[in-house]
Design a protein around this motif. Structure first.
Motif, short mmCIF file in Angstrom:
data_model
loop_
_atom_site.label_atom_id
_atom_site.label_comp_id
_atom_site.label_asym_id
_atom_site.label_seq_id
_atom_site.Cartn_x
_atom_site.Cartn_y
_atom_site.Cartn_z
N GLY A 195 -4.19 -2.42 -5.22
CA GLY A 195 -4.76 -3.32 -4.21
C GLY A 195 -5.02 -4.72 -4.73
N VAL B 146 -22.86 2.48 21.95
CA VAL B 146 -22.32 3.75 22.45
C VAL B 146 -23.44 4.77 22.58
N ILE C 185 -17.03 -9.70 4.48
CA ILE C 185 -16.25 -8.88 5.42
C ILE C 185 -16.91 -7.51 5.55
N ILE D 23 -18.42 -5.74 8.81
CA ILE D 23 -17.96 -4.42 9.27
C ILE D 23 -19.17 -3.52 9.53
N GLN E 1 -13.65 -14.56 -4.23
CA GLN E 1 -12.93 -13.49 -3.55
C GLN E 1 -13.88 -12.32 -3.25
N ILE F 232 0.83 -1.21 0.00
CA ILE F 232 0.00 0.00 0.00
C ILE F 232 0.86 1.26 0.00
N GLY G 214 -16.23 -13.11 -0.55
CA GLY G 214 -15.51 -13.00 0.73
C GLY G 214 -15.43 -11.55 1.18
N LYS G 215 -15.12 -10.67 0.22
CA LYS G 215 -15.03 -9.24 0.56
C LYS G 215 -16.39 -8.69 0.98
N THR H 40 -25.95 3.99 25.51
CA THR H 40 -25.47 3.79 26.88
C THR H 40 -24.53 4.89 27.34
N GLN H 41 -23.81 5.54 26.40
CA GLN H 41 -22.76 6.43 26.87
C GLN H 41 -23.04 7.93 26.84
N PRO H 42 -23.02 8.57 25.64
CA PRO H 42 -22.95 10.03 25.70
C PRO H 42 -24.21 10.65 26.31
N ALA H 43 -23.97 11.62 27.15
CA ALA H 43 -25.08 12.25 27.87
C ALA H 43 -26.02 12.98 26.91
#
Lengths: 450, 242
Positions: free
Chosen positions: B176, B221, B206, B210, B199, B160, B202-203, B224-227
């Motif tokens: 790539g 997040v 993935i 993701i 191939q 890369i 497969g990508k 549960t987290q930011p106010a």
């Protein structure tokens, strides 16, 4: 088959071929080995292409299976209970670490007094607390294989002791038996040392996990960074223990297989140098254009070869310093390394000329590339920071400061593109590896399906 | 299997690979040699793919009796490259055009190799240059010198960090995972085309994982987290209640 080969090796029948020799027998063995090696290579070159390709396919297939099985076959049953405990302990430590990292992030975002921080710390304490008995059980589990390994070492020591001291008067077969017993002792010792390392790693992990738990017991007042460091230490200890137990019956053959590939590589290096030398020799002898360059190659090769040999085997001067070392160092560091550095330094100039061509705005893509590069470059120099220095350091408008724009380009679009490519390359490489393993690939050897 | 049964599988055009014919044709017309560099990598997946492409290029070159020089930096690769080259010439019925000296082992030293290749580029006044394999800091030295001698240049590497240099200095660059699609693209063999589709599947898997991961993490997040998210949700809930 592997089992019978292993038995042959351990009983010494196969290893007897490599029994130490001396005098004329040694020379006959060396010359015989060279002869057999060259004969094998010669026969290999004489094999017709239609047979050679199946041989290559077969070797590739078997080698692929070897590494595949070595990776996939479960490690020895002896350490299975230990590995189970290790996995459980690792998961508990990992969960504690994750909770702590989250506590640190929340603390930065909303302040350390936030109730979510205390909640995360409490959670981390719980996980660290559960890791402690799991590591304790792993220590218990390592004791049994360790004790067995200790017994094997003692047996091997006794067997070796019975054979007595090495002496030149001993018959050759007796010497060979001593060598085999020594080999067994070394292997048993290696296994014992490995398990000892695992135990040491576990003890260190146990201590660190206990420390982390007691630090976290202070609740919101806990020293989170110190606890995270202790958990990191516990994780390292567990990893050490795991690496010490990662072995199956094929693992020990990985090194010999690697040695075989090194030997093949050494043969190939000889062929490569021979090919280059013969090409330049022909150029000099036939006075082809540029024959002086070829002559320079020959002179450089012979001088460097002699300097290397004299450095290695030359007689030290009265001062104890080899004179030849100076010649070799001058040639290597004064000429070769300096020439390499010169070539490398040229890259700076080539970057300028390549960048000039790449940044000419002929298409939308090149215009975008130029704009991104311009912004990143500007964000890295003081004048760029000065240009947008008037914007506030925090809040919405801070995003338009050049250093933040440059940082954003590098961190987000650039990283995303690179990771996308890395995924594609990884999958492509895997597919290619499978194609080569199964001989489906075309081109280098397999021009049509075999 | 579906490719073997005759199903037509679509592969998008890869300009770098399509330009190989043009590069060979140019060298033939100009009567000047070509250069194929396999980079610094030893025997491995990357280099074997480079040799597959080399074999294809040599077959085209052999048809026109064009000359191609192959400098290598790895001794094991040198022996395989030599055999690949000879086989490709013989497969095209041009065994007599094969010159053993054109496949050379130069050195395994990075910049000595770079200077050796640059020397060949200038002395032989190459018309086309192909860079396929593992390249490091020498990539720009090779590509810029090729550009200086006016060669049409096609490059491909999975490294890369070196791709930007090739993009800047070469006419065509394979980026790539296109690199690993080369043998399927050039040979059009059903099995290889099928593996290419595999191939891509497969990508896609993935990518799907993701996306699921991003959504899952973001939801965790966000809820549960930011106010500010919590307060926004609460204010919306209260607004609906009132």
């Amino acid at each position: 088959m592997v089992g019978s080969l292993t038995n042959s090796l351990t009983n010494g029948t196969l290893l007897a071929f490599f029994m130490p020799r001396e005098g004329a027998a040694l020379w006959i063995f060396i010359l015989g080995s060279i002869f057999i090696g060259f004969l094998f290579l010669f026969l290999l070159t004489q094999v017709p292409a239609k047979f050679r390709k199946p041989i290559i396919i077969g070797v590739t297939f078997v080698s692929g299976w070897f590494y595949f099985l070595e990776f996939m076959i479960p490690r020895s049953n002896e350490t299975m209970p230990l590995r189970r405990q290790l996995i459980a302990a690792e998961q508990a430590v990992w969960k504690a670490q994750t909770s702590l990292h989250r506590a640190i992030a929340i603390s930065k975002e909303r302040g350390s007094n936030n109730p979510a921080v205390a909640e995360r710390i409490e959670r981390a304490q719980g996980y660290a607390g559960s890791a402690v008995p799991q590591i304790g059980r792993a220590i218990e589990a390592v004791k049994e294989p360790l004790s067995r390994a200790n017994t094997k070492v003692r047996d091997a020591e006794l067997a070796r002791g019975r054979l007595g001291a090495v002496s030149n008067d001993l018959p050759r077969d007796k010497l060979w038996s001593i060598e085999v017993a020594d080999g067994r002792l070394v292997r048993a010792g290696d296994k014992y040392a490995r398990l000892e390392r695992a135990e040491a790693g576990l003890q260190s992990a146990l201590e660190a996990a206990r420390d982390a738990e007691s630090i976290l017991a202070a609740g919101a007042e806990a020293d989170v960074a110190l606890a995270a460091a202790k958990l990191g230490k516990a994780d390292s200890g567990l990893r050490l223990a795991q690496s010490a137990t990662e072995e199956n019956f094929l693992t020990r053959y990985k090194e010999p297989v690697f040695q075989v590939s090194l030997v093949i590589g050494a043969f190939a290096l000889g062929l490569g140098v021979f090919g280059l030398a013969s090409m330049h020799a022909k150029t000099v002898l036939r006075r082809r254009p540029g024959w002086l360059n070829s002559l320079a190659f020959w002179i450089a090769m012979v001088v460097m070869l002699l300097a290397g040999l004299i450095k290695k085997y030359g007689v030290p001067a009265a001062s104890g310093v080899r004179l030849s070392t100076g010649v070799y160092d001058t040639l290597f560091y004064g000429a070769l390394a300096a020439l390499g550095a010169t070539m490398f330094s040229l890259v700076a100039f080539y970057i300028v000329s390549a960048a000039y061509r790449a940044f000419r705005m002929r298409t939308t893509e090149s215009a975008l590339m130029m704009l991104a590069a311009f912004l990143v470059m500007l964000s890295l120099v003081p004048v760029g920071v000065w240009l947008t220095g008037g914007l506030p350091a925090a809040g919405f408008w801070s995003a338009f400061r050049l250093e933040n724009i440059g940082d954003w380009i590098m961190k987000f679009p650039n990283t995303a593109a690179q990771r996308g490519m890395a995924f594609g390359i990884g999958v492509g490489m895997l597919a290619m590896a499978i194609r080569i393993w199964l001989s489906l690939e075309r081109g280098s050897y397999f021009d049509k399906q075999v | 299997l579906s490719a073997k049964r005759g199903r037509q599988l679509f592969i998008r055009r890869i300009p770098g690979l399509s330009a190989i014919d043009e590069a060979v044709g140019r060298a033939t017309e100009m009567g000047r040699p070509m250069l194929f560099s396999t980079g610094l990598g030893g025997l491995g997946i990357v280099s074997l793919q480079a040799l597959s492409i080399l074999s294809h290029i040599i077959r085209i070159a052999a048809r026109y009796r064009a000359r191609i020089i192959v400098p290598t930096a790895d001794s094991v690769l040198y022996t395989i490259a030599e055999e690949t080259t000879r086989d490709a010439y013989e497969a095209e019925g041009a065994g007599e055009a094969y010159n053993r000296d054109d496949v050379r082992y130069l050195t395994d030293n990075q910049f000595a190799y770079a200077s050796g290749v640059v020397g060949i580029q200038h002395r032989e006044r190459i018309a086309s240059a192909f860079y396929f394999g593992s390249f490091f800091a020498e990539s720009l030295i090779l590509a810029e010198n090729g550009q200086q001698v006016g060669a049409i240049q096609v490059a491909g590497t999975p490294q890369i960090t070196q791709i930007p240099f090739f993009i800047a200095a070469c006419d065509y660059t394979i980026i790539g995972d296109e690199y690993y699609a080369a043998s399927a693209y050039l040979s059009r063999e059903p099995t290889l085309l099928g593996s290419l589709v595999g191939q891509d599947i497969g990508k896609a898997l993935i990518l799907a994982s993701i996306i699921i991961g991003i959504i899952g993490t973001s939801l965790t997040v966000a809820f549960t987290q930011p106010a500010w998210v919590e307060s926004t949700i609460l204010s919306f809930t209260n607004a609906f209640r009132s």
